[in-house]
Design a protein around this motif. Structure first.
Motif, PDB file in Angstrom:
ATOM      1  N   ASP A  43       0.882  -1.169   0.206  1.00 24.18           N
ATOM      2  CA  ASP A  43       0.929   0.204  -0.034  1.00 24.18           C
ATOM      3  C   ASP A  43       0.662   1.486   0.207  1.00 24.18           C
ATOM      4  N   SER A  44       1.610   2.389   1.298  1.00 24.27           N
ATOM      5  CA  SER A  44       1.801   3.236   1.256  1.00 24.27           C
ATOM      6  C   SER A  44       3.495   2.990   0.966  1.00 24.27           C
ATOM      7  N   VAL A  45       3.638   1.776   0.880  1.00 21.86           N
ATOM      8  CA  VAL A  45       5.109   1.978   0.463  1.00 21.86           C
ATOM      9  C   VAL A  45       5.439   2.460  -0.583  1.00 21.86           C
ATOM     10  N   PRO A  46       6.395   3.753  -0.122  1.00 22.86           N
ATOM     11  CA  PRO A  46       6.916   4.242  -1.904  1.00 22.86           C
ATOM     12  C   PRO A  46       7.743   3.160  -3.293  1.00 22.86           C
ATOM     13  N   VAL A  47       7.602   3.059  -4.125  1.00 21.80           N
ATOM     14  CA  VAL A  47       8.139   2.944  -5.299  1.00 21.80           C
ATOM     15  C   VAL A  47       7.989   3.340  -6.304  1.00 21.80           C
ATOM     16  N   ASP A  48       8.749   4.185  -7.045  1.00 23.83           N
ATOM     17  CA  ASP A  48       9.050   4.996  -7.911  1.00 23.83           C
ATOM     18  C   ASP A  48       8.523   6.067  -7.344  1.00 23.83           C
ATOM     19  N   GLY A  49       8.581   6.437  -5.953  1.00 25.29           N
ATOM     20  CA  GLY A  49       8.062   7.942  -5.046  1.00 25.29           C
ATOM     21  C   GLY A  49       6.677   7.790  -5.510  1.00 25.29           C
ATOM     22  N   LEU A  50       5.537   6.446  -5.417  1.00 25.80           N
ATOM     23  CA  LEU A  50       4.664   7.069  -5.705  1.00 25.80           C
ATOM     24  C   LEU A  50       3.660   5.222  -5.311  1.00 25.80           C
ATOM     25  N   PRO A  51       3.094   5.676  -4.185  1.00 27.71           N
ATOM     26  CA  PRO A  51       2.520   4.639  -2.944  1.00 27.71           C
ATOM     27  C   PRO A  51       2.112   3.336  -3.572  1.00 27.71           C
ATOM     28  N   ALA A  52       2.741   2.059  -3.804  1.00 29.87           N
ATOM     29  CA  ALA A  52       2.731   0.810  -3.945  1.00 29.87           C
ATOM     30  C   ALA A  52       1.449   0.220  -4.640  1.00 29.87           C
ATOM     31  N   GLY A  53       0.318   0.899  -3.569  1.00 33.45           N
ATOM     32  CA  GLY A  53      -0.891   0.554  -4.206  1.00 33.45           C
ATOM     33  C   GLY A  53      -1.232   0.915  -4.628  1.00 33.45           C
ATOM     34  N   LEU A  54      -1.980   1.913  -5.185  1.00 33.21           N
ATOM     35  CA  LEU A  54      -1.858   3.557  -5.834  1.00 33.21           C
ATOM     36  C   LEU A  54      -1.411   2.437  -7.253  1.00 33.21           C
ATOM     37  N   VAL A  55      -0.452   2.018  -7.512  1.00 24.36           N
ATOM     38  CA  VAL A  55       0.547   1.680  -8.281  1.00 24.36           C
ATOM     39  C   VAL A  55      -0.058   0.595  -8.661  1.00 24.36           C
ATOM     40  N   ALA A  56       0.624  -0.432  -8.171  1.00 20.80           N
ATOM     41  CA  ALA A  56       0.131  -2.098  -8.235  1.00 20.80           C
ATOM     42  C   ALA A  56      -1.408  -1.930  -8.397  1.00 20.80           C
ATOM     43  N   ARG A  57      -2.143  -1.744  -8.055  1.00 19.21           N
ATOM     44  CA  ARG A  57      -3.673  -1.367  -8.301  1.00 19.21           C
ATOM     45  C   ARG A  57      -4.146  -0.813  -9.770  1.00 19.21           C
ATOM     46  N   CYS A  58      -3.513   0.086  -9.934  1.00 21.04           N
ATOM     47  CA  CYS A  58      -3.677   0.739 -11.678  1.00 21.04           C
ATOM     48  C   CYS A  58      -2.858  -0.148 -12.408  1.00 21.04           C
ATOM     49  N   ALA A  59      -1.733  -0.042 -12.151  1.00 16.34           N
ATOM     50  CA  ALA A  59      -1.199  -1.905 -13.114  1.00 16.34           C
ATOM     51  C   ALA A  59      -1.824  -3.160 -13.158  1.00 16.34           C
ATOM     52  N   ARG A  60      -3.195  -3.136 -12.775  1.00 11.81           N
ATOM     53  CA  ARG A  60      -3.890  -4.077 -12.156  1.00 11.81           C
ATOM     54  C   ARG A  60      -4.870  -4.270 -13.324  1.00 11.81           C
ATOM     55  N   LEU A  61      -5.137  -3.186 -13.388  1.00 10.29           N
ATOM     56  CA  LEU A  61      -6.811  -2.422 -14.450  1.00 10.29           C
ATOM     57  C   LEU A  61      -6.761  -2.715 -16.107  1.00 10.29           C
ATOM     58  N   GLU A  62      -5.052  -1.964 -15.872  1.00  8.97           N
ATOM     59  CA  GLU A  62      -4.709  -2.414 -16.944  1.00  8.97           C
ATOM     60  C   GLU A  62      -4.124  -3.337 -17.925  1.00  8.97           C
ATOM     61  N   VAL A  63      -3.841  -4.487 -16.739  1.00 10.64           N
ATOM     62  CA  VAL A  63      -3.704  -5.737 -17.098  1.00 10.64           C
ATOM     63  C   VAL A  63      -5.322  -6.556 -17.257  1.00 10.64           C
ATOM     64  N   LEU A  64      -5.952  -6.384 -16.104  1.00 12.63           N
ATOM     65  CA  LEU A  64      -6.868  -6.666 -16.591  1.00 12.63           C
ATOM     66  C   LEU A  64      -7.548  -6.179 -18.198  1.00 12.63           C
ATOM     67  N   GLU A  65      -7.749  -5.042 -18.362  1.00 12.00           N
ATOM     68  CA  GLU A  65      -8.129  -4.391 -19.728  1.00 12.00           C
ATOM     69  C   GLU A  65      -7.495  -5.586 -20.884  1.00 12.00           C
ATOM     70  N   GLU A  66      -6.442  -5.691 -20.396  1.00 10.90           N
ATOM     71  CA  GLU A  66      -5.249  -6.608 -21.574  1.00 10.90           C
ATOM     72  C   GLU A  66      -5.940  -7.601 -22.044  1.00 10.90           C
ATOM     73  N   GLN A  67      -6.037  -8.166 -20.868  1.00 14.35           N
ATOM     74  CA  GLN A  67      -6.262  -9.938 -20.854  1.00 14.35           C
ATOM     75  C   GLN A  67      -8.256  -9.523 -21.170  1.00 14.35           C
ATOM     76  N   GLY A  68      -8.912  -8.705 -21.659  1.00 13.11           N
ATOM     77  CA  GLY A  68     -10.349  -8.309 -22.072  1.00 13.11           C
ATOM     78  C   GLY A  68     -11.742  -8.957 -20.741  1.00 13.11           C
TER      79      GLY A  68
END
Ligand code: ADP
Length: 676
Positions: free
Chosen positions: A198-223
């Protein structure tokens, strides 16, 4: 002198009176309108005083609140850092209902209370991240050698590190590499694990935000659109709920990303048509403004604190802050906060004083929602508005105070105006009524004067005719030129008749005079109406000149006794007979009858003469009034005959009635009560 003569004429008097009345009514109207104006001025003065008083109370209330706020902020700016969260939360709970937050700005960054109300931070908190070198090997495999399996292995190893920052960096890269390696499900798992940090920073941004957004992209790619939408909702709520302290740029970027999934129509929209997050955006903007203001070396603002209205995306934001050596603590509040927490608290005063308050900035832009029109150009009848400029009150806003119910103020005014109007109308009517009475009285007076002068002329005429013939005959007789005995006899007879007529005339006039004065005495005694009628008719017939008239008498044999004054009743009957003959020149017969009814005796005189028009039937019984018949046939008369008849009959408690038809004749009826 000339004026006195002019005024003597009744017609001129009426004109004068009309003029005076007109001037009076005009003066009344003018006075009324002046009264209205004064009343209106007084009313607005009264309202203004009330508003001034209320404005003072409101200003004092707001000043007190502002002073308390500044005091609280001063306190928060000096408490030890460890106590700040609790102290701030306590203050927020007690004082801020919504659309406002408290921020503490220090070298360590920005802290917001409650955190959920700050969409983004002016600066991202500087958090230590693992040296990039930690992932050098993995990245070399991933990018240079494109050995995804090797890179995955390396990242997996690092993902088990004890250091959360390293773990987060490894999981992010693992997810990325897994995607590239065509293993989206495994990538989702890696992101899921990353999201736990969650709030652990990754590349200067909160891990939770980055991870959950990335999940959206993957899900979208999978249709897997449904799954993506499902996950986007909570992510959006967290983003807008200020879960992670991110910068504005990051916020805008992720907000766009998330909105792309959760909804097709962009940001949620409130009922007003405005973006529902607009108030929160304004607050974040206010915090950013405060950050810039306090951090900038060139800032003109007071070092210890100040208050300011700033406009963020067309929304007013109140910023009040105090600074100490450790930190700056500020209250940042939006429009709703002002309306609910500042003005809302003053509600009892507003209700009691019957006023509405609106706030504007120095340029007059409404700071609160202006439902009262207070900041608009005041309209309405009283249109009173009291303004307290910011400079005057030392408040950050200009106050506009208006009456909460201008209609109510006006209602009283209208009520008074109605009363005065009715009063004036009543007065005007009274004056007109007076005018009518005067005009009527004067015209009656004029009519009476005319009748009287006609009467004098008629009486003189009545006297002159018999006198002339008597004088001529006496002269003739005195000269001794009338030789014939028979002729002399005839002359004496004429002289006797004429002198008797004169006598009757004089007696009649005298009696009339007495009647008018109420001095005529009646001698009441039982009188046989039948005998009386017979006598009068006989006498009358004897008196008739040779005009060829004849009186037809219809009386019963029996005697009908009435209580009467014999002379007076005879005179009344005589007058009726005299008229009947006088006004029927063509028909030589008149009829007289006496009848007995249930309660009394009816004496009737009937002719087939000129008749009387309906409109004359009432007036002919008034003194001096002579009708159309007298004018057309130029009959002698004085206009007092019927007035005497009426007077006599009424003295007998009887009734006199006339039935008539023009050209057909008339019937005069006297009804008297019989003597039992
Ligand atoms: P005078 O006869 O002297 O004019 P009166 O008082 O007797 O005054 O009558 C008033 C008026 O009533 C008369 O001028 C006449 O116009 C009208 N009048 C009275 N009696 C008769 C009648 N029998 N037929 C028609 N008109 C009459």
């Amino acid at each position: 002198m000339a004026l006195r003569v002019w005024v003597r004429s009744p017609r001129n008097l009426v004109i004068l009176f009309l003029g005076v009345t007109f001037v009076l009514v005009a003066a009344l109207g003018w006075l009324g309108s002046r009264l209205f104006q004064q009343d209106r001025a007084l009313e607005s003065q009264r309202v203004r005083e009330r508003l001034e008083h209320a404005a003072d109370l409101v200003a004092a209330g707001l000043q007190l609140r502002l002073a308390e706020t500044e005091e609280a902020l001063t306190r928060l700016s000096t408490v030890p850092a460890s106590e700040l969260p609790i102290a701030s939360a306590a203050y927020v709970d007690g004082q801020l209902s919504r659309d406002a937050l408290v921020v503490a700005l220090s070298d360590g960054g920005v802290r917001a209370y409650p955190p959920a109300r700050l969409l983004y931070h002016p600066v991202a908190p500087s958090t230590p991240e693992p040296a990039r070198g930690a992932f050098a090997r993995g990245e070399a495999l991933e990018f240079r050698e494109r050995d995804y399996a090797g890179a995955i292995g390396e990242y997996r190893r690092l993902a088990r590190s004890d250091e959360s920052a390293t773990r987060a960096g490894a999981l992010l890269r693992l997810g990325r590499t897994l995607r590239k390696a065509g293993r989206p499900d495994a990538a989702l798992g890696a992101y899921d694990e990353l999201a736990q940090l969650d709030s652990v920073p990754v590349d200067g941004l909160p891990a939770g935000l980055v991870a959950r957004c990335a999940r959206l992209e993957v899900l979208e790619e999978q249709g897997r659109v449904a799954a993506a939408t499902r996950e986007a909702g909570p992510l959006r709520d967290d983003l807008y709920g200020g879960r992670w302290p991110i910068t504005r740029a990051a916020f805008e970027f992720y907000a766009r990303e998330v909105e792309g999934f959760s909804r097709s129509d962009g940001e949620p929209v409130a009922a007003s048509g405005e973006s529902a997050v607009a108030p929160a955006r304004a607050l974040a903007g206010g915090v950013a403004w405060l950050w810039d203001a306090t951090q900038s070396e060139a800032s003109q603002l007071s070092a210890s604190g100040d208050r300011e209205i700033v406009w963020i995306e067309d929304r007013p934001v109140l910023v009040v802050w105090r600074s100490s050596a450790e930190r700056t603590v500020g209250l940042v509040g939006g429009r709703e906060h002002l309306e609910v927490d500042w003005l809302g608290e003053l509600e009892p005063i507003l209700v009691r004083e019957g006023v509405a308050v609106a706030l504007s900035d120095a340029e007059g832009h409404g700071v609160t929602t202006d439902t009262t029109g207070a900041t608009a150009v005041a309209s309405g009848a009283t249109g009173v508005r009291v303004v307290r400029a910011a400079a005057e009150t030392r408040l950050p806003w200009t106050l506009h105070v208006t009456s909460a119910d201008p209609g109510g103020d006006l209602a009283q005014l209208a009520e008074r105006r109605r009363l005065v109007t009715w009063g004036l109308v009543a007065l005007g009517l009274l004056v007109l009524l007076g005018l009518y009475a005067v005009v009527r009285g004067v015209s009656r007076e004029l009519e009476m004067a005319r009748l009287q002068s006609d009467f004098v002329a008629a009486v003189s005429h009545e006297f002159r005719t018999p006198l002339t013939s008597m004088r001529q005959l006496t002269e003739l007789l005195a000269s001794g030129r009338v030789v014939s005995e028979e002729r002399r006899g005839q002359y004496y007879d004429v002289i006797r008749r004429e002198s008797e007529r004169l006598h009757r005339l004089v007696e009649g006039l005298l009696d009339f005079g007495r009647m008018e004065a109420g001095a005529l005495e009646f001698h009441w005694q039982p009188v046989d109406a039948v005998a009386l009628t017979r006598n009068v008719v006989e006498e009358f017939q004897a008196e008739l000149e040779d005009g060829g008239h004849q009186v037809v008498l219809e009386v019963p044999q029996a005697a009908y006794h009435v209580r009467a004054d014999e002379d007076a009743l005879s005179r009344a009957l005589w007058n009726l007979l005299d008229n009947a003959v006088k006004y029927s020149p063509d028909c030589k017969t008149v009829w007289v009858d006496v009848e007995r009814g249930d309660h009394g005796v009816t004496m009737r005189v009937r002719d087939h003469g000129a008749g009387i028009a309906p409109e004359e039937r009432r007036t002919i019984f008034e003194k001096f009034v002579r009708g159309a018949a007298s004018h057309t046939s130029s009959r002698k008369g004085t206009g007092i005959g019927l007035a005497m008849v009426k007077h006599i009959v009424e003295a007998h408690h009887g009734e006199i009635e006339v039935e008539s038809e023009v050209g057909e004749g008339s019937t005069f009826t006297i009804r008297l009560l019989t003597e039992e």
